[in-house]
Design a protein around this motif. Structure first.
Motif: not given
Ligand code: GTP
Ligand code: MG
Length: 370
Positions: A94, A105-106, A109, A114-115, A135
């Motif tokens: 990410t 974004v990272a 989370e 990441t899911q 993910p």
């Protein structure tokens, strides 16, 4: 189009032919029992008589749908590559995309993990590239498998301070199973304990062979933190994409695949789809797995409304009757009727097979008690 005789239609509803003739008459249609009426009239009178319209032959509607897909036969033009980022948890997938997209974004989370599959298209110096972020956590294997299937190229991220790990190997296997070329991004080379050569050697064991070892896999040593060599990765992607000569029909009715879906409180069912052919537009009728609907709105990954989306572009779709499954195909059709027929047939079929499955379970329960 298709037709049906009044007598046959009456029989399907377990009514006397005369009753259907009468109902037709009230609608202003003069027909005798032996005469044929077209599908739309038959559907109308069926509903008028309080029956549900479900076309009997699932194969028929699926064939009609297939004809729609095959109908998209304009000129093929170059399309952007779809690139899936894969790799072990925390190796920096990410972060790498954040650097390319200039987003963060990272850091937002939950638990730094990441899911879901993120889908983005980016205008790079080398043209548009669409990215799917997957993910790395062990629990999300099916998402990785899906990501590998939808894509043209897999970028395998391996942290240089950690080396090849279980989900690195899993990603290699998904890419191989899907027959998709790999590019290896050896990440975190800014770290003092980074050992890119170790990564190359460990991947050799997975039959991923770097060019310097006589293989055909491009390796790029980079840092998602400092941005070092990320340009080289984009070059490597462009090079690989050129070799693949990616093309699609960019006009006409769209089709593609659902990447993700959810039920949104305010907006209802939301599906993120990847257009593979044609142009998806606001107002289009579409079938999507067992769901159907009319595109009420389209959004890009930044949340901005867009009027349409072409090949390789991910887009959020609003207006479906329900939440489709990730991995479902979507097809734009010319009218609502076909969309509804296909969706209902598929739904009926699914219910049937569920009943069978449930029956099977019960049988097992009984066997277990014996
Ligand atoms: P999952 O999606 O959960 O599998 O993780 P991921 O692969 O997306 O990793 P993510 O980008 O969330 O990064 C994990 C951690 O590594 C974060 O703390 C990042 O800041 C850090 N990180 C990522 N890339 C680099 C890098 O190139 N150098 C350094 N020093 N740290 C990095
Ligand atoms: Mg991630």
């Amino acid at each position: 189009g298709e037709t049906i005789t009044v007598a046959d239609l009456a029989q399907k509803m377990a009514l006397k032919g005369g009753e259907v003739v009468k109902a037709l008459f009230k609608m202003g249609v003069m027909a005798t029992i032996t005469q044929s009426i077209d599908h739309d009239t038959a559907a109308l009178v069926t509903e008028e008589l309080g029956h549900n319209v479900v076309r009997a032959d699932a194969a028929d509607v699926e064939n009609e749908l297939l004809a729609h897909v095959e109908d998209v036969q304009g000129e093929k033009v170059a399309r952007p590559p779809v690139v899936t980022i894969m790799g072990h948890v925390d190796h920096g997938k990410t972060s790498l995309l954040d650097y390319i997209r200039r987003t963060k974004v990272a850091t937002g989370e939950a638990g730094g993990i990441t899911q879901h599959i993120g889908a983005y298209h980016v205008e790079t110096g080398k043209g548009v590239i669409s990215f799917l972020d997957t993910p790395g956590h062990a629990a999300f294997s099916s998402m990785r498998a899906r990501g590998a299937k939808l894509t043209d190229i897999v970028v395998l991220v391996v942290a240089a301070d950690d080396g090849v790990k279980p989900q690195t190997i899993e990603a290699v296997q998904h890419a191989k199973a899907a027959g998709v070329p790999l590019i290896v991004a050896v990440n975190k080379i800014d770290k003092s304990d980074a050992d890119p050569m170790k990564v190359k050697n460990e991947l050799l064991e997975q039959e991923v062979v770097a060019e310097e070892f006589g293989g055909d896999t491009q390796f790029v040593e980079l840092s998602a933190k400092t941005g070092q060599n990320i340009d080289n990765l984009l070059d490597a992607i462009s090079l690989q994409a050129e070799v693949l000569e990616l093309q699609a029909v960019a006009e006409g009715r769209a089709n593609g695949v659902v990447i993700e879906s959810a039920l949104d409180r305010g907006r209802g069912p939301v599906a993120t789809v990847l257009v593979q052919q044609g142009e998806l537009k606001k107002g289009d009728y579409l079938v999507c797995g067992v769901q159907y609907g009319r595109v009420r709105a389209l959004f890009d990954e930044t949340g901005s409304q867009v009027e349409s989306a072409g090949p390789s572009i991910p887009v959020q779709v609003l207006g479906l009757s329900g939440v489709p499954d990730a991995g479902d195909d979507f097809v734009v059709v010319e009218d609502e009727r076909l969309a509804k027929d296909v969706a209902q047939q598929r739904d009926a079929k699914r219910r049937e097979s569920r009943l069978v499955a449930q029956g099977g379970n019960r049988m097992e329960d009984i066997m277990a008690q014996l």
